[in-house]
Design a protein around this motif. Structure first.
Motif, PDB file in Angstrom:
ATOM      1  N   TRP B 253       0.816  -1.217   0.000  1.00  0.00           N
ATOM      2  CA  TRP B 253       0.000   0.000   0.000  1.00  0.00           C
ATOM      3  C   TRP B 253       0.850   1.267   0.000  1.00  0.00           C
ATOM      4  O   TRP B 253       0.324   2.367   0.126  1.00  0.00           O
ATOM      5  CB  TRP B 253      -0.934  -0.001   1.213  1.00  0.00           C
ATOM      6  N   HIS B 321     -11.147   3.329   3.856  1.00  0.00           N
ATOM      7  CA  HIS B 321     -10.752   2.064   3.224  1.00  0.00           C
ATOM      8  C   HIS B 321     -10.814   0.894   4.194  1.00  0.00           C
ATOM      9  O   HIS B 321     -10.197   0.937   5.252  1.00  0.00           O
ATOM     10  CB  HIS B 321      -9.303   2.144   2.731  1.00  0.00           C
ATOM     11  N   HIS B 322     -11.508  -0.149   3.795  1.00  0.00           N
ATOM     12  CA  HIS B 322     -11.411  -1.388   4.549  1.00  0.00           C
ATOM     13  C   HIS B 322     -10.033  -2.023   4.360  1.00  0.00           C
ATOM     14  O   HIS B 322      -9.430  -2.509   5.289  1.00  0.00           O
ATOM     15  CB  HIS B 322     -12.488  -2.379   4.098  1.00  0.00           C
ATOM     16  N   GLN B 323      -9.572  -2.004   3.120  1.00  0.00           N
ATOM     17  CA  GLN B 323      -8.366  -2.760   2.774  1.00  0.00           C
ATOM     18  C   GLN B 323      -7.186  -2.442   3.686  1.00  0.00           C
ATOM     19  O   GLN B 323      -6.563  -3.314   4.244  1.00  0.00           O
ATOM     20  CB  GLN B 323      -7.969  -2.471   1.331  1.00  0.00           C
ATOM     21  N   ASP B 324      -6.852  -1.156   3.808  1.00  0.00           N
ATOM     22  CA  ASP B 324      -5.687  -0.774   4.595  1.00  0.00           C
ATOM     23  C   ASP B 324      -6.075   0.103   5.780  1.00  0.00           C
ATOM     24  O   ASP B 324      -5.219   0.758   6.355  1.00  0.00           O
ATOM     25  CB  ASP B 324      -4.623  -0.108   3.708  1.00  0.00           C
ATOM     26  N   ALA B 414     -13.439  -7.564   9.999  1.00  0.00           N
ATOM     27  CA  ALA B 414     -13.906  -7.022   8.722  1.00  0.00           C
ATOM     28  C   ALA B 414     -15.305  -7.490   8.365  1.00  0.00           C
ATOM     29  O   ALA B 414     -15.861  -7.053   7.390  1.00  0.00           O
ATOM     30  CB  ALA B 414     -12.955  -7.425   7.611  1.00  0.00           C
TER      31      ALA B 414
END
Lengths: 654, 654
Positions: B253, B321-324, B414
């Motif tokens: 990221w 952002h969920h991802q990071d 999550a």
């Protein structure tokens, strides 16, 4: 390979003369015309095929060597694993996809450039020999598992990708088998041995589980078709049926990630990881068709419907989540975090095309529409003009210009950047390559009564509707720049033949006419969207001419898609357009904050230039000012070819 | 501990009598009033504090035992690591945050319930003894690193969280030092030894790097303040200055994830992981203040400004952002994928409050506004009414009702679900607990001239403006249900004193009046948003009465936030409201597709009921029909307390 088609329920045509195409079901409403039957002779897709053949294939081959992903097989053979292994757990699959791409390219060039085809074949054979050396005595083949110091075979089904890799091996073997049906290619033998081992390990009495990444299903089914081995199709069915019962471990994102939450035949929509979901659906169609399982096929059709309506971007892209590369919920289609993985687009085409081959007629055009939309706006978007860099994900809204990727450096897939030469997870480049190389197979289908032209490109089509009833056609068009598509008959049997053409859903106002040598052209008649057919006894020189209204248009979003409320998208024909900040330069809006711009929909879109270079301009305004400029829009597939830029597909309209 | 405040540049007040508060800078425009000076006596926050003290603390303590995260320290002492270790690499920190929460709770109860305070203190002491046994001879303390079979100390700075854990240890030690300044608590000694080791290892001549997760900065700085050790503050400054120069590895990221892309003093906005970014910013304010670094402070103020304007949800939540778990770009604030981690909200409050203490006056109210917005709509949203389950992330749009969490099962963070009892990464529950327990410190500040009331709750305030100048106040209010806030003077020194109150930015039309015993009440006067002050010689019984217009209101989004174009949000006072599908039951819209609903903004919002149970209803319509219903909206912080439901904060308005 002693069984014949007749014994196996496969098509009665000899296996050795099956179409040179990726999908050859045991039955169906129509069949793909293969690479020997269709040649794309010019235009948009011929350019893509040329770049793919001249640049992308060698680019991929070079990176596979450079990253050591082919060398992993050498290490396996030489006892150098696990120490020397490089790449992620699924890197074997990229080698197989590359080999598949080369196979289709060989098939594509066989007639037009046999020297180049032979050279490519030789190169592939050399790689296959290295793969072969890594295969174990019992058929096991994977560079990541099973040796001392490695995890045991089949011990990490959730994330190990062993069966996934084999699925790609099988698809590659299918391609070689169909391109060289009489050559006894080594990769076919490798695949057969691996498949036999899979049946032994995962058969009725074997491991009661599946791979965390679907792909073996579609691979096994097609290998069974290509080799006349119905037991492979049966094993694919076993895998399809086992999934969805919680046979894999629960994970942070839930079992829906790998479609192990709901059995395929009970699901109502695609969900979870978008590539996994579509590969699984494609494989499920294959087994449903070959086993005449109408219930399963019906379930898949309805999953396709809802997914196409509620979980698909205007580009055809699928998958809204970066985090798990997954579909979101219905209507969850954010532009700025669109993941829309290139591979998900390709997988969606695989799913759509398989349903198209089975459809009784009503929905053929709709499947073809989504295939077209996805080809132009996802698959064609991924590669750079030079074929040496790729988008992994395909955002619909780039707020801040992305970084330029170093052509010499491997890129992380999640980073906001321009197209990159290679990725740590590099599934997309070879997936694009195999799709482009086999693209001719998506142009047209045939049944006993005639030919259906589904995708438009200058092309030559030559097939037999049934033994002795040859049809030869030439398609002339400047599509997608212009909407006239002329299908000229170069040969036709006696008796009536039906030529069918797809009228896309956006093409309200389309018309068709027939031009024959012995009469004045028929009156042009308006046609509905869907398939339009002309049935007659055709003579050489007869032309069926379809005219689609290729004019730029605004489209408003479905009001249920929250992320794009209050915006519009510009489309022309099958192409989605984008506003790119670089095009503000030299206008009154140069330097304006991209977030402040909106399009004035009271001003008509304007076409500038003509022919294939024709562009579209829109009246763009800046919020809070009276500033306005006529700004060129670019086809989405060509964005980010002029350096870093902000970009948006859905443009605020007020 | 031989240095004194005067020698170190710390406040000249004896360290032993510092406010019982989490932030006590060396200088500043105003100082936090600590837990000995402010007591919340009733209302919204007193309820939260009661539930926190009675249920949440023991819930957390139980889960820490159950998951083995405290037992990890026992294993460390007994030589049972790494084999027996449980939990993620940062699990030590949850124990420290729990100990910090207990410290503040002891401070909160000291006067009102000394028996319970003593019981809690004893419980904490027992845990601290187990932590102490795990500390190595040279001061090193971490259950994940440094032993045989574990990675070496400081060898995995990107992801190891060693310094992060110590930061939380230090904050915990600070809390105990301030609550029990003369008791020589063991945790303070543990922290001192660990801090000394950090200085040795990471000092000027030490490892030239930082922790992948900021937190040591804010912990070290405050420990330095609490113990009179300016070298700790200097080390925190070193960490702040080192970051941003690419000292950590590049990751998928990018280095922006851990703010190692741009030096703190050159950054223009918070970015990357939202908790990391805010912890770092809070620590950077601390060192900027204590070292009188005006440039650094100015940079942080402008980062706060842009972050508050462009990267903060209407709830105060941060991180799209969920991802990071990261901020998005400016204006990237999708409701349906709002991550808005509870801990990011808490971290943002830490950052805002530190700037509030330093501000010359102009922006005090704005910082207070964001603290309030975040407290009501992020921190208060996380815990279930019973204090035994929590939201980790705080979506603003739940399309499909989430699953009910099993109160006996650890949840992945999550997953879309209702509040869960515990998480594999369980930073949020103890973070909420320490915030609630120390909440009295956020109510008011003081300077030499008077008291500033910043957050409104029934409260008693007693402090000295300077030696001998005691002020005692009682705050009476039904806020946030009602807008009248009465500040009654119970004691005041002779001479003029200034009482200041925050008028939130949403409170246009607010008014203030003064009621004294010897005159008729002053005319109510309209006041602007910001801080309103009354300066006079107060007598016992005098009242300053602020009236804020607590009426439901529609707010349109900033047009640059794409995700919520064409929607409105309903707010009343500091509370954000939500439309929850369960409230459609019994209306004409029962069973309607949630995606088809919109709010008719031409119909005024209506208040129903009164007092603290007052609710708001809105006219909700269903697209494509004439159906309409008056639907109750719920405060966002109380959503999902009645089982699974669809929910949205921003409601389509057309």
């Amino acid at each position: 390979m002693t069984t014949t088609g007749a014994e196996t329920g496969l098509p009665s045509a000899s296996l050795a003369t099956a179409p040179v195409a990726p999908v050859v079901p045991a039955r169906g409403a129509r069949r793909m015309l293969g690479l020997g039957e269709v040649t794309i002779t010019g235009g948009f897709w011929a350019d893509r095929q040329r770049v793919n053949g001249e640049h992308t294939l060698s680019h991929i081959g070079d990176w596979l060597e450079r990253e050591g992903w082919i060398a992993n097989f050498d290490l396996a053979a030489a006892g150098g694993l696990p120490q020397g292994r490089r790449g992620r757990e699924f890197s074997d699959s990229e080698v197989y996809k590359y080999l598949e791409a080369v196979a289709w390219e060989v098939g594509r060039l066989d007639a037009s450039d046999p020297a180049r085809a032979a050279e490519l074949e030789q190169r592939a054979d050399a790689v296959v020999a290295r793969v072969a050396a890594a295969q174990q005595a019992d058929g096991y083949l994977n560079t990541m598992f099973g040796r001392e110091g490695q995890a045991p075979r089949w011990s990490q089904l959730e994330w190990g990708h062993e069966l996934y890799c084999l699925g790609h091996l099988f698809q590659s073997a299918v391609a070689w088998q169909r391109v060289r049906p009489t050559s006894h290619k080594e990769i076919v033998e490798i695949a057969r041995r691996s498949a036999d081992l899979v049946l032994e390990a995962f058969g009725e009495a074997g491991i009661q589980s599946v791979c965390g990444h679907a792909e073996i299903e579609v691979g096994l089914a097609e290998l069974g078709r290509a080799l006349g081995r119905p037991e492979y199709v049966a094993q694919a069915l076993l895998f399809v049926e086992r999934r969805g019962h919680g046979v894999l471990a629960d994970i942070e994102w839930g079992r829906s990630y790998y479609q192990d939450d709901i059995p395929v035949r009970e699901a109502v929509v695609l969900r979870g990881h978008a590539v996994r979901a579509n590969y699984l659906a494609a494989g499920a169609v294959d087994v449903a068709v070959d086993t005449s399982d109408e219930d399963l096929l019906t379930a898949l059709v309805s999953q396709w419907e809802r997914t196409a309506e509620r979980r698909t971007y205007v580009t055809g892209g699928q998958g809204s989540h970066h985090q798990d590369e997954a579909f979101g919920e219905d209507w969850e289609l954010p532009s700025d975090r669109a993941y829309s993985e290139t591979c998900a687009g390709i997988a969606s085409i695989m799913f759509s095309e398989r349903l198209l081959l089975q459809d009784s007629g009503e929905n053929v055009a709709r499947y073809g529409d989504l295939v077209e939309r996805t080809l132009y706006n996802v698959v064609a978007t991924s590669p750079q003009a030079d074929g040496r860099a790729f988008f992994y994900s395909n955002t619909l809204h780039q707020r801040v210009p992305g970084a330029v990727s170093d052509p010499d450096v491997v890129s992380p897939r999640a980073r906001s950047a321009l197209r990159a030469p290679w990725f740590e997870v590099s599934c997309c480049p070879p997936n694009v390559a195999r799709t482009f190389a086999s693209l001719a197979a998506y142009i047209a289908t045939a049944d006993a009564s005639g030919v259906q032209v589904l995708q438009y490109a200058p092309a030559r089509i030559a097939t037999e509707l049934s033994p002795g009833r040859a049809v030869e056609l030439t398609v002339e068009t400047e599509y997608p720049a212009r909407g006239v598509i002329r299908v000229r008959v170069d040969a036709a049997p006696s008796g009536p033949v039906t030529l069918s053409l797809r009228v896309p859903a956006w093409a309200a106002g389309a018309s068709v006419r027939t031009i024959t040598g012995d009469e004045t052209p028929s009156q042009s008649r308006a046609v509905e969207t869907g398939m339009v057919s002309v049935t007659r006894e055709f003579a050489v020189g007869d032309v069926v001419e379809l005219t689609l209204p290729i004019v730029p248009r605004f489209t408003a979003p479905d009001p249920r898609v929250d992320a794009i409320r209050g915006t519009v998208v510009v489309q022309r024909g099958p192409e989605v357009f984008a506003l790119e900040s670089v095009d503000l330069d030299g206008t009154a809006l140069e330097g304006a904050d991209f977030a402040d711009l909106f399009v004035d929909t009271s001003v008509a879109l304007r076409e500038v230039g003509s022919g294939v270079t024709a562009g579209v301009t829109a009246a763009v305004r800046r919020r809070g000012t009276s500033e306005v400029a006529d700004v060129p829009l670019v086809p989405y597939h060509s964005w980010a070819n002029r350096g870093p830029s902000s970009m948006r597909v859905w443009i605020p309209s007020s």
